[in-house]
Design an enzyme around this catalytic site. Structure first.
Site, PDB file in Angstrom:
ATOM      1  N   SER A  56       0.789  -1.233   0.000  1.00 15.20           N
ATOM      2  CA  SER A  56       0.000   0.000   0.000  1.00 15.20           C
ATOM      3  C   SER A  56       0.820   1.280   0.000  1.00 15.20           C
ATOM      4  CB  SER A  56      -0.957   0.003   1.189  1.00 15.20           C
ATOM      5  OG  SER A  56      -2.010  -0.909   0.982  1.00 15.20           O
ATOM      6  N   LYS A 203       3.177   6.669   4.590  1.00 12.24           N
ATOM      7  CA  LYS A 203       2.206   5.640   4.218  1.00 12.24           C
ATOM      8  C   LYS A 203       2.752   4.274   4.607  1.00 12.24           C
ATOM      9  CE  LYS A 203      -1.544   4.007   2.548  1.00 12.24           C
ATOM     10  NZ  LYS A 203      -1.396   2.943   3.579  1.00 12.24           N
ATOM     11  N   GLY A 205       2.412  -0.022   4.516  1.00 14.56           N
ATOM     12  CA  GLY A 205       2.087  -1.054   3.535  1.00 14.56           C
ATOM     13  C   GLY A 205       2.333  -2.431   4.115  1.00 14.56           C
TER      14      GLY A 205
END
Length: 273
Positions: A56, A203, A205
């Protein structure tokens, strides 16, 4: 106005201990931090040039594509409804979602709405122009599922060093997209306030390696946290990649983020002054 999360202060630890301490049940494959302006490494430990699935963290690139193409308008538009049949591995995904919520909760089906809007050719062209890892968004061999999942344990792979190179280009408006797309992407990515005036933008992931029979190896999940940290005029880019040694929860990427964030200001050391 964007809401910032705040991280409670923690007791400072020595740099060696901070680098050595992995996420519970996981080993750290790479920790890399570099000055965002010069590219000079502050920390570079582990196998930082080996490529794995971006999972992600690729949503940063997808956000750039979505804003540049016009499919995404701003942090809160469009608002897309959840529909039956969409991937819903997480209860938080079963709600109407805007771009900011998409990145915060890592809503997989929203990513697919972006890629479907782009189409195969434009999606592949963006990946190539971004020089994003191996830029291979073809998907699983023979399945033609590049738009659905090429970034999750599939064809697309990137190294931690390539991750921070990509983030440096993002924060300096050096990617082949409009300035507005870069600005909107930076505004939409989750920001977390750290002690001593630092703010981290990043971010997570998580993805699981594929077994020979095509099933997921949930005992050895990869976990990423990628982004940049700022204070005044100082900015540093970072990437951390862990891999689980046994099945654990919450998802590996969330554990990586929560273990790295309290240590980031200390890891910067005197270079941050």
């Amino acid at each position: 106005m964007k809401t910032l999360r705040r991280l409670a202060p923690t007791v400072p630890l020595c740099i060696a201990a901070l680098l050595a301490a992995p996420v519970a049940h996981a080993r750290t494959l790479c920790t890399v931090i570099a000055d965002a302006d010069t590219g000079e490494f502050v920390v570079k430990q582990g196998r930082c040039d080996e490529r794995v699935t971006p999972a992600s963290t690729f949503k940063i690139a997808l956000a750039l594509m979505g804003f540049d193409s016009g499919f995404l308008k701003n942090e809160h538009a469009p608002v897309l409804p959840f529909r039956e049949g969409y991937p819903a591995w997480n209860e938080s995904w079963k709600q109407p979602t805007d771009p900011q919520r998409w990145l915060k909760y890592s809503v997989f089906w929203f990513s697919q709405r972006v890629t479907y809007a782009l189409g195969k050719e434009r999606f592949a062209r963006y990946a190539e122009e971004f020089a994003y890892g191996n830029a291979d968004v073809s998907g699983d061999p023979g399945k033609g599922n590049g738009l659905e999942r090429s970034w999750v344990s599939s064809s697309l792979k990137i190294s931690p060093l390539e991750q921070i190179g990509f983030v440096r280009k993002l924060i300096h408006d050096q990617l082949p997209v409009s300035r507005g797309a870069s600005e909107m992407t930076r505004r939409t990515i989750e920001a977390i306030e750290l002690p001593d005036g630092w703010t981290a933008h990043g971010k997570t992931g998580t993805a699981y390696p594929k077994m020979p029979d095509g099933s997921s190896d949930e005992a050895h999940g990869y976990g990423w946290y990628v982004g940049w940290i700022t204070k005044g005029k100082k900015s540093f880019v970072f990437a951390r990649l862990d891999q689980d040694e046994k099945k654990a929860s919450p998802p590996t990427g969330l554990r990586v983020r929560d273990s790295l964030l309290p240590t980031l200001p200390a890891l910067l050391g005197p270079t941050a002054k």
